[in-house]
Enzyme design. Structure first.
Site, PDB file in Angstrom:
ATOM      1  N   GLU A  39       0.870  -1.182   0.000  1.00 42.51           N
ATOM      2  CA  GLU A  39       0.000   0.000   0.000  1.00 42.51           C
ATOM      3  C   GLU A  39       0.904   1.228   0.000  1.00 42.51           C
ATOM      4  OE1 GLU A  39      -2.845   0.310   3.302  1.00 42.51           O
ATOM      5  OE2 GLU A  39      -2.648   2.486   3.185  1.00 42.51           O
ATOM      6  N   ARG A  43       1.248  10.300   0.165  1.00 42.59           N
ATOM      7  CA  ARG A  43       1.663  11.399   1.049  1.00 42.59           C
ATOM      8  C   ARG A  43       2.933  12.069   0.577  1.00 42.59           C
ATOM      9  NH1 ARG A  43       1.789   8.002   6.502  1.00 42.59           N
ATOM     10  NH2 ARG A  43      -0.217   7.002   6.219  1.00 42.59           N
ATOM     11  N   LYS A 127     -11.112  -0.396   6.746  1.00 49.30           N
ATOM     12  CA  LYS A 127      -9.934  -0.173   7.577  1.00 49.30           C
ATOM     13  C   LYS A 127     -10.422   0.365   8.916  1.00 49.30           C
ATOM     14  CE  LYS A 127      -5.990   3.071   7.454  1.00 49.30           C
ATOM     15  NZ  LYS A 127      -4.804   3.427   6.666  1.00 49.30           N
TER      16      LYS A 127
HETATM   17  C1  3PG Z   1      -1.466   4.399   7.843  1.00 46.86           C
HETATM   18  O1  3PG Z   1      -1.364   5.209   6.942  1.00 46.86           O
HETATM   19  O2  3PG Z   1      -2.233   3.451   7.791  1.00 46.86           O
HETATM   20  C2  3PG Z   1      -0.645   4.611   9.073  1.00 46.86           C
HETATM   21  O3  3PG Z   1       0.158   5.736   8.991  1.00 46.86           O
HETATM   22  C3  3PG Z   1       0.199   3.454   9.438  1.00 46.86           C
HETATM   23  O4  3PG Z   1       0.455   3.589  10.781  1.00 46.86           O
HETATM   24  P1  3PG Z   1       1.796   3.066  11.456  1.00 46.86           P
HETATM   25  O5  3PG Z   1       2.901   3.943  10.929  1.00 46.86           O
HETATM   26  O6  3PG Z   1       1.596   3.280  12.928  1.00 46.86           O
HETATM   27  O7  3PG Z   1       1.973   1.633  11.097  1.00 46.86           O
END
Ligand code: 3PG
Length: 206
Positions: A39, A43, A127
């Site tokens: 994924e 960003r 999600k």
């Molecule tokens: C996302 O975009 O799903 C989160 O930023 C992932 O979170 P994590 O960095 O705590 O795994």
């Protein structure tokens, strides 16, 4: 794609690429570790090009777009070759735009009302974000009784040590996380390290 997005791998690697050069090697490293799903978060400026490159050069991996926060981004990700979409939250407009692409997608939810709103559209997979900050395992466990049709990919604050507790819940298909592709490993080109972390995560359901 017939198989559910939630049942392909125990952990969906959530990846933030700062440089286009990281895209194909990180995808190959994940495949080598037994996690053929990625994924790419929308960003960074190179994210759409990264999706394009992976879709063209690493056919073994299922490449998706994350952080889809607008209808425009949903459309751009689909055009770039994304095979699934993930959003951190979901407005009716965004849900409609993601559905419009024809791609499988996981809309973000964090409250019972949001889960109900997604279920009302006929979508059962979503999600749960930000998982740890929103109540984590205890919260998701409570949802098994009130929204039994909903199945989740919790993401946000989950690490190798906490992932198994989430995966043990009846309403969790997989978890998502960035811990498999640390920024330092991407910056240094430490692809062996990514493969090692992927291999560790790939066996979490075994
Ligand atoms: C996302 O975009 O799903 C989160 O930023 C992932 O979170 P994590 O960095 O705590 O795994």
């Amino acid at each position: 794609m017939s198989e559910s997005l939630l049942d392909r791998v125990p952990v969906v690697p959530v990846v933030v690429v700062d440089s286009l050069e990281q895209a194909v090697p990180v995808a190959r490293a994940l495949v080598d570790g037994g996690l053929p799903v990625i994924e790419l978060t929308l960003r960074t400026p190179v994210a759409l090009d990264a999706i394009r490159a992976i879709a063209a050069e690493v056919p073994e991996i299922l490449v998706g777009a994350g952080t889809v926060t607008s209808p425009d981004l949903a459309e751009q990700a689909a055009k770039a070759g994304a095979q699934f979409l993930v959003s951190p939250g979901a407005t009716p407009t965004l849900l409609g735009a993601m559905r419009e692409t024809g791609l499988p997608f996981l809309p973000g939810t964090a409250t019972v009302s949001e889960v109900l709103a997604v279920l009302e559209t006929g979508q059962t997979e979503m999600k749960f974000f930000p998982a740890e900050a929103s109540g984590g395992v205890a919260y998701l466990s409570s949802l098994t009784t009130v929204t039994p049709a909903a199945r989740f990919c919790p993401t946000g604050g989950i690490r190798l040590a906490s992932a198994p507790t989430y995966l043990a819940l009846a309403n969790v298909g997989c978890v998502g996380g960035t811990w498999i592709t640390p920024a330092s490993a991407l910056a240094e080109g430490a692809w062996g390290e990514v493969t090692r972390l992927a291999a560790e995560a790939a066996t979490l359901r075994d």
